[in-house]
Design an enzyme around this catalytic site. Sequence first.
Site, PDB file in Angstrom:
ATOM      1  N   LYS A  64     -44.816 -22.662 -15.372  1.00 58.45           N
ATOM      2  CA  LYS A  64     -44.840 -21.204 -15.319  1.00 58.45           C
ATOM      3  C   LYS A  64     -45.410 -20.807 -13.973  1.00 58.45           C
ATOM      4  O   LYS A  64     -46.533 -21.172 -13.620  1.00 58.45           O
ATOM      5  CB  LYS A  64     -45.710 -20.664 -16.449  1.00 58.45           C
ATOM      6  CG  LYS A  64     -45.922 -19.169 -16.345  1.00 58.45           C
ATOM      7  CD  LYS A  64     -46.527 -18.623 -17.591  1.00 58.45           C
ATOM      8  CE  LYS A  64     -46.743 -17.132 -17.461  1.00 58.45           C
ATOM      9  NZ  LYS A  64     -47.334 -16.588 -18.672  1.00 58.45           N
ATOM     10  N   LYS A 108     -40.262 -20.988 -16.226  1.00 59.50           N
ATOM     11  CA  LYS A 108     -40.339 -19.530 -16.207  1.00 59.50           C
ATOM     12  C   LYS A 108     -40.860 -19.056 -14.875  1.00 59.50           C
ATOM     13  O   LYS A 108     -41.856 -19.612 -14.408  1.00 59.50           O
ATOM     14  CB  LYS A 108     -41.287 -19.100 -17.327  1.00 59.50           C
ATOM     15  CG  LYS A 108     -41.688 -17.659 -17.290  1.00 59.50           C
ATOM     16  CD  LYS A 108     -42.634 -17.371 -18.401  1.00 59.50           C
ATOM     17  CE  LYS A 108     -43.108 -15.948 -18.244  1.00 59.50           C
ATOM     18  NZ  LYS A 108     -44.211 -15.663 -19.063  1.00 59.50           N
ATOM     19  N   TYR A 147     -34.336 -10.977 -22.869  1.00 64.65           N
ATOM     20  CA  TYR A 147     -34.321  -9.627 -23.447  1.00 64.65           C
ATOM     21  C   TYR A 147     -32.889  -9.162 -23.704  1.00 64.65           C
ATOM     22  O   TYR A 147     -32.671  -8.189 -24.405  1.00 64.65           O
ATOM     23  CB  TYR A 147     -35.055  -8.648 -22.507  1.00 64.65           C
ATOM     24  CG  TYR A 147     -36.485  -9.074 -22.285  1.00 64.65           C
ATOM     25  CD1 TYR A 147     -37.422  -8.941 -23.320  1.00 64.65           C
ATOM     26  CD2 TYR A 147     -36.903  -9.658 -21.094  1.00 64.65           C
ATOM     27  CE1 TYR A 147     -38.722  -9.379 -23.151  1.00 64.65           C
ATOM     28  CE2 TYR A 147     -38.206 -10.095 -20.914  1.00 64.65           C
ATOM     29  CZ  TYR A 147     -39.106  -9.949 -21.945  1.00 64.65           C
ATOM     30  OH  TYR A 147     -40.395 -10.396 -21.802  1.00 64.65           O
TER      31      TYR A 147
HETATM   32  C1  PBG Z   1     -48.565 -14.122 -20.474  1.00 67.22           C
HETATM   33  C2  PBG Z   1     -47.106 -14.031 -20.453  1.00 67.22           C
HETATM   34  C3  PBG Z   1     -46.413 -13.401 -19.432  1.00 67.22           C
HETATM   35  C4  PBG Z   1     -45.070 -13.434 -19.771  1.00 67.22           C
HETATM   36  C5  PBG Z   1     -44.962 -14.122 -20.984  1.00 67.22           C
HETATM   37  N1  PBG Z   1     -46.242 -14.498 -21.382  1.00 67.22           N
HETATM   38  C6  PBG Z   1     -46.874 -12.683 -18.220  1.00 67.22           C
HETATM   39  C7  PBG Z   1     -47.931 -13.184 -17.371  1.00 67.22           C
HETATM   40  O1  PBG Z   1     -48.122 -14.391 -17.225  1.00 67.22           O
HETATM   41  O2  PBG Z   1     -48.617 -12.360 -16.798  1.00 67.22           O
HETATM   42  C8  PBG Z   1     -44.014 -12.817 -18.926  1.00 67.22           C
HETATM   43  C9  PBG Z   1     -42.767 -12.429 -19.574  1.00 67.22           C
HETATM   44  C10 PBG Z   1     -41.944 -11.467 -18.823  1.00 67.22           C
HETATM   45  O3  PBG Z   1     -42.221 -11.044 -17.683  1.00 67.22           O
HETATM   46  O4  PBG Z   1     -40.921 -11.089 -19.402  1.00 67.22           O
HETATM   47  N2  PBG Z   1     -49.204 -15.030 -21.155  1.00 67.22           N
END
Ligand code: PBG
Length: 328
Positions: A199, A251, A316
Site C-alpha cells: 500500500k 493499492k 467503486y
Molecule cells: C486506510 C485506508 C485508506 C484507503 C483504504 N483504507 C486510505 C488511507 O490510507 O489513508 C483508501 C481507499 C481509497 O482511496 O479509495 N486505512
Amino acid sequence: MKLNHRPRRLRQSPFIRDLVRETEISLSKICLPLFVTDGKNIEKSNKNIPSLMTFSLDRLLKYVESAKKEGIKFVLLFGVTEKRNAKASEAFNPNSPLMKAISEIRSKFPEMIVGTDIALDPYTDHGHDGLCKIKSSGDYEILNDETVEALSKMSLMHAKAGAQIVSPSDMMDGRVLGIREALDEENFQKTIILSYTAKYASCLYGPFRDTLGANLIGDKKTYQMDPANRKEALRELKLDLCEGADIVMVKPASWYLDVIADFKRESSVPVAAYHVSGEAALIELGAKAKLFDRDRAILESSTAIFRAGADILVTYFAKDLARILKRH
Ligand code: PBG
C-alpha cells in the site's frame, strides 16, 4: 502483397475479437467497498464519486440487496463516525453500526461475502491508521506493536460478528501474523486475511479521506510505501506470505501495474488490486469534462488491472461494471 503475418485477421469482427480476447472481467472477481455510519435514513455520495457511498445501517441493507441483485458478490465494509479519540475506542464498540452491518448482511444475504477494512483511521482523532505517541516536537509517532494488538482485537470482533474476510490496510510490521494468531487462538481458522500488502503513500486517497471526515495530522509516509519503490513491494509480499496472508493486495492499482505484474509472478496466493477513490475521481471528472466516455474508461481501466495480473478488483465502479458487462 505476400504477407505471412496479418494480425488484423483476428480483429476483423466483434465475434472474432471476443474469441481471442485475453482478459475477461467476471463479476465474481469484483468487490464493492461500502461505508456505514451512525444514524438513520442516511445515504450520501462522495461529492466527486457518486458510487462512493455512505449509509446508515437501514439504508445500507437496501443497497446491498440491490447490489446483490445486480450480481455483486463481495462487499468490503468501512466504518465512518464522528466518535474519534486517541484510543480509537469506537473501533471496539460491539454495537457500532459497522458491527451490526457485518452480522445483518451475513444473516440477510448469506451468499454475500463480507470483508472489513482493518485500520484505526476512521476512529482516531489524528486520522492515522495506528495508535500514536505525540513526540516533544509535536510529531506523531506510530506505535507499531501496540497497533498490531489493537488491529488483532478488531479483526477478531469482526470475525465473531460474521466477517469471512478481514483486510488490514494499516501497513504495520507483523500485523498479518498478529491477526492470524488472534483469530486462530479463538478458533477462527476459517477467517481469510486479505492483506493490503503493498500500500503506497499515494495522493490518490483524498476523496476517501473526505468521506471518512478524517483530519489527518501529518502524513502516512512512515508506514505506507514510497511510490518510487518496486523491489520493496516484493519484500512486503514475502513477509505477508510467511505470516500467512491468504490474499495479497496492491493499492492504488492503475499507477502500480508493474507491482501487480510482479505480484502475479511471485505470489503463491491470489492477487487483489484496489482501484482507489482518486483513480475513480479522475475518471468521473474526465468524463464530466467530456474528455472520454465514462463507461469505456471504467471498462478499460478495470481491464488493464486484470491484464496486469490482478485476480480480484476492489472498485467503486462495481455496479457500473455489472451494468456494462451485461451489455457486452
Ligand atoms: C486506510 C485506508 C485508506 C484507503 C483504504 N483504507 C486510505 C488511507 O490510507 O489513508 C483508501 C481507499 C481509497 O482511496 O479509495 N486505512
